[in-house]
Every structure is written in structure tokens, then in C-alpha cells.
Design an enzyme around this catalytic site. Structure first.
Site, PDB file in Angstrom:
ATOM      1  N   HIS A 168      32.932 -69.411   6.329  1.00 50.43           N
ATOM      2  CA  HIS A 168      33.361 -68.021   6.505  1.00 50.43           C
ATOM      3  C   HIS A 168      32.202 -67.047   6.638  1.00 50.43           C
ATOM      4  O   HIS A 168      32.398 -65.887   6.986  1.00 50.43           O
ATOM      5  CB  HIS A 168      34.238 -67.596   5.318  1.00 50.43           C
ATOM      6  CG  HIS A 168      35.586 -68.263   5.348  1.00 50.43           C
ATOM      7  ND1 HIS A 168      36.703 -67.636   5.841  1.00 50.43           N
ATOM      8  CD2 HIS A 168      35.983 -69.504   4.985  1.00 50.43           C
ATOM      9  CE1 HIS A 168      37.741 -68.461   5.759  1.00 50.43           C
ATOM     10  NE2 HIS A 168      37.324 -69.602   5.244  1.00 50.43           N
ATOM     11  N   ASP A 374      27.243 -60.072   8.707  1.00 46.12           N
ATOM     12  CA  ASP A 374      28.586 -60.352   8.193  1.00 46.12           C
ATOM     13  C   ASP A 374      29.185 -61.490   9.012  1.00 46.12           C
ATOM     14  O   ASP A 374      29.063 -61.491  10.238  1.00 46.12           O
ATOM     15  CB  ASP A 374      29.472 -59.098   8.360  1.00 46.12           C
ATOM     16  CG  ASP A 374      30.473 -58.912   7.218  1.00 46.12           C
ATOM     17  OD1 ASP A 374      30.865 -59.921   6.606  1.00 46.12           O
ATOM     18  OD2 ASP A 374      30.859 -57.752   6.952  1.00 46.12           O
TER      19      ASP A 374
END
Ligand code: GDG
Length: 464
Positions: A168, A374
């Protein structure tokens, strides 16, 4: 698809709360992206979800039994960890070593890295838990950087298991990843899977380069031959439950919140919502707000920038440092520009309710999402999904995975404070028709590429 799905993640998709007066502990479903996205495959396959239920040390034995019973009724299997294990595996390795390295922050590494043995032991515990429930025909889907060794450890226990792994967070460039003493061991752990998924092409490319340099294995297309097995690597950008966000965004409760937030429509509202994490770029974002006031003084006493900073990982020193930095910047900038009736920055260091969250998405004129790194960033997508009114402008960092998909946002380099300030200004003065056009295009993407599609595409590829 026959067979069950066994999902493996650090945390189970529930929160256990101890009751005060020796009553029954409560088990409540979490609302996070992963929990939502995998709920349907979990239900449909009648499979199991394995993970840590959170700290149960405050419960007595009867309470823990009660929790286990409640988990079992939801087909959740708990992997219980001692507080010492959590400190070493979760705080010290996952969050203080793997997280900074994957977000390009070698400067945040502790001088001496300790705890790999506990990381391995805990990962083995997860693999044991899988082996204890696995049946032929089951598919296993392991999630994230806490469990990088789990695919290989399951493979040792069940050589013919079908295993998927999804990361992730970013996989950094090899030059940075190689700072990890255990780099080969970590990559070999991931290669225990049949399919490894990333949010973006860039992360997949970094991983393929690292595998090549560490192990000499070459990718043929998107496959490696590794120890006589075929390992595939794929790009699966995670989405959100866009329909649900759109529906809630039009509810009465959210409307009330949004109206309250706009107050008497005092002026444009800019919003940031993040976990208080050094990867999210909050300090430079605050400097950009200041720069906006310097370069465009017409916004003084008009705009408000509201930053929600959700407390996160407060046991880790780097997080206390970024908090101090943010709070000192808020104080300095407000001290400099505020007048008795107005302050440029509203800073909230607390989690907020879901209806307030969506109310903020609805009330924002500009949503500022400027992480310095991110994996994906779901806040950007949630904002877009909530804007069924075609209003609002998204300012988005090129270093968020979401930027690969959301090209109609105003894309900025978050290290360039002046550019970010200019983008805020552009967003504030954007003509309504351009704003609506951009938002419609963004919403079309987020709606069609939702979290159900993400899970289905990964599982289809894993099954293939
Ligand atoms: C990791 C990766 C990747 C936030 N504040 C509140 C609140 N939230 C919810 C948001 C959103 C979620 O938390 C945050 O998700 P992000 O994706 O933005 O960021 P991370 O937590 O860092 O997640 C990231 C993600 O995994 C998935 O793969 O996108 O790159 O770092 O859903 O809505 N929710 C509520 N109150 C808050 O105050 N209720």
C-alpha cells in the site's frame, strides 16, 4: 471463483474496545479503505480475515474469550501479539524503518536498527495462522509493509498455495531501498507470492529494478522466474467506495455540517486532512499558505486554511518532531498575519467524525493534498467522489500515487513552496465552468475505478 479468500493484514478490520465496568468488550467494524474494499470479497467467498485485533492487555481472560467469540462470528482470526512484540515489530521496524525508507526519508532512520528478529518471528506467526486454516483451493491475499516476509513464510509451509501480496505504500528507488541491511531478505519475502501488486507503475518499476540488482532475476514482461516459480508483478491503483461517499455527501447530516463550516460564507475555505505524518507534507503546505498571503495580499482576512491533523504513531519520535514543527509554524504564521477578527490557519489535532469529514470535503473551495511521498492517497479521491455538485478544486502533489490517475487536478511539486502557493491562488480564482469541467472528469474516473474494481482486478489476476 471457487475456494475461500484468506485475507492477511496487520490489523483486523475491527476495533476492540474494553468496557469500563467489567461488562462485555465491544467489537466494532472499522471504516478504513481496506476494510471497506475487502468486505465484499470477504463475505462472498465465505473466507477468513487474519490479523492483530489491537491491544487486549486491559481485558481479563473472560473478556479475551468474549472477543475471540465475537471475532469468530465475523470469520475473523486473531493473531495476538504481546506489547513487546508490537513495540519491536510495529513501532521499531515497520513504522520507524520500513515506513521512512519507503517514503524516501533515510534521515529518519534510527542510528541503530534493531528488531528484525522480532519482525521475522511475528511474520512467521501470521504464516502459521494461515497454515492452520488453509485448505486446498483457498487463495491468500497478504497486505502491506508490516508483513513483507509473510508470502515466503507461507510458501515454506504450503508450497502450492496461491498467494497474492499488495504493497500500500511506495516501493522506493533501489538506491534508497538498498540502505536496508536486510534488503535481499525482504525482497525474497515478497517473492514468495505468485502476484505482487503496487499502486503505480513507478513503484513496480523500482521493485523490478531492485529484484534484478539483488537477485539477478530478470523480469520478462511483468513476470520473474524465481527459484523455479513464476512471480507476476502488477499495477492495481486502489480506489474508494465512491458511491457511498457520493450518497453520504448528499445526506442531510453532511449538508448541515457543510453549511455550519461555511459559517456566513466569510470567504474561501482551503482544507487539508491527513494523518499527522512527515510524509504528508504539512509543514511546506503551511509555508505555501503563508506565501499565498505574501504574494497575493488580497486574500488576507478572507481565506481560511483548515488543517485536520489526525494524531498518529505518537510512540515514534519522528512523529512527535513533525507535530512540534507543524505547531510552531501554525503559531508563527497566525501570529504574523492574524488580526483580532481573523486568523489564516485553523489547526485541529484530532480525528473527526465521518459526517464532519465529508462535510469538509463538501464545504472546501480548495482541497490541498500535498504529500512529499504517498503510496496512493485516498483523501484526494474521497474529496472528488463527494463533489457531486461539481464544486471545489483539488491541488495535488505529483508525489502522491493518485497523481498518476487524477491528471485534471492542479498538480504541484510540494517541495516548491512558491509553485504550491500559486496553484492555491489559481484554484481560488478558477472560473466556475473550468472548475466544474475538471471535477466532472475527476469524478468520472474515481467513480468507475472504485475499490470493488480494485479488489476484483487483483483477485482475477491472482486467480488467472
Ligand atoms: C496508506 C498509504 C494509501 C483521515 N482522517 C480522518 C479519517 N481519515 C481517513 C480518510 C482516508 C484514510 O483515513 C486515509 O487514507 P490515505 O490513503 O489518505 O492515507 P494513509 O492512512 O497514509 O494510508 C496511502 C492507503 O494506505 C491505501 O492503500 O492510499 O498512500 O499511506 O480514508 O478518509 N476518517 C475519519 N476521521 C478523520 O479524522 N472518520
Amino acid at each position: 471463483m471457487s475456494g475461500r479468500l484468506l485475507i492477511v493484514s496487520n490489523r483486523l478490520p475491527v476495533t476492540v474496545s474494553a468496557s469500563e465496568k467489567g461488562g462485555r468488550p465491544q467489537v466494532r467494524a472499522s471504516v478504513g479503505g481496506l476494510a471497506t474494499g475487502l468486505r465484499t470479497p470477504h463475505e462472498q467467498s465465505k473466507g477468513l480475515w487474519l490479523g492483530w485485533p489491537g491491544d487486549m492487555s486491559t481485558l481479563d481472560e473472560a473478556g479475551r474469550d468474549e472477543v475471540r467469540r465475537q471475532l469468530e462470528s465475523r470469520r475473523l482470526v486473531s493473531v495476538e501479539l504481546s506489547p513487546e512484540e508490537v513495540t519491536a515489530y510495529y513501532d521499531r521496524i515497520a513504522n520507524s524503518v520500513l515506513w521512512p525508507v519507503c517514503h524516501d526519508r533515510l534521515d529518519q532512520l534510527p542510528l541503530r536498527v534493531e528488531g528484525w528478529d522480532v519482525y521475522e518471528r511475528v511474520n512467521a506467526r501470521f504464516a502459521d495462522a494461515v497454515a492452520a486454516v488453509w485448505r486446498p483451493g483457498d487463495r491468500v491475499w497478504v497486505h502491506d509493509y508490516h508483513l513483507l516476509r509473510v508470502p515466503a513464510l507461507i510458501r515454506e509451509r504450503i508450497p502450492n498455495a496461491r498467494i497474492g501480496f499488495f504493497l500500500h505504500i511506495p516501493f522506493p528507488t533501489p538506491e534508497i531501498f538498498f540502505a536496508l541491511a536486510r534488503r535481499r531478505w525482504l525482497v525474497t519475502g515478497m517473492l514468495g507470492a505468485d502476484l505482487i501488486g503496487f499502486h503505480t507503475r513507478r513503484h513496480r518499476g523500482h521493485f523490478a529494478a531492485a529484484v534484478h540488482r539483488l537477485l539477478g532475476a530478470d523480469a520478462h514482461g511483468n513476470e520473474f522466474d524465481f527459484r523455479g516459480r513464476r512471480v507476476r508483478v502488477g499495477v492495481f491503483p486502489m480506489g474508494i467506495d465512491a458511491k457511498d461517499f457520493a450518497m453520504r455527501a448528499e445526506s442531510e447530516a453532511v449538508h448541515t455540517e457543510a453549511v455550519r463550516l461555511r459559517r456566513n460564507d466569510t470567504g474561501p475555505l482551503l482544507v487539508g486532512i491527513d494523518r499527522l505524518d512527515y510524509s504528508k507534507g504539512i509543514p511546506r503546505r503551511l509555508l505555501a499558505v503563508e506565501q499565498l498571503l505574501v504574494k497575493h495580499p488580497e486574500w488576507r482576512e478572507r481565506i481560511r486554511f483548515l488543517q485536520i491533523a489526525v494524531p498518529s504513531r505518537e510512540g515514534v519520535r519522528a512523529y512527535r518532531q513533525v507535530r512540534d514543527e507543524v505547531e510552531s509554524l501554525v503559531g508563527r504564521i497566525n501570529g504574523m498575519y492574524a488580526v483580532p477578527t481573523w486568523a489564516p490557519i485553523h489547526y485541529v489535532h484530532r480525528g473527526i467524525s465521518r459526517s464532519l469529514l465529508i462535510g469538509l470535503y463538501r464545504a472546501a473551495d480548495v482541497m490541498v493534498v500535498t504529500p512529499v511521498r504517498d503510496g496512493m492517497n485516498l483523501v484526494a479521491k474521497e474529496f472528488v467522489a463527494a463533489r457531486t455538485d461539481d464544486g471545489g478544486v483539488l491541488v495535488l502533489s505529483e508525489f502522491a500515487g493518485a497523481a498518476e490517475e487524477l491528471s485534471e487536478a492542479l498538480i504541484v511539486n510540494p517541495y516548491d513552496v512558491d509553485e504550491t502557493a500559486e496553484a492555491m491562488h489559481t484554484a481560488l480564482v478558477m472560473p466556475p465552468n473550468e472548475r466544474a469541467q475538471r471535477m466532472r472528469a475527476l469524478r468520472a474516473h474515481v467513480t468507475t475505478h472504485d475499490v470493488a474494481r480494485w479488489a476484483n482486478e487483483f483477485l482475477d489476476a491472482l486467480g488467472a
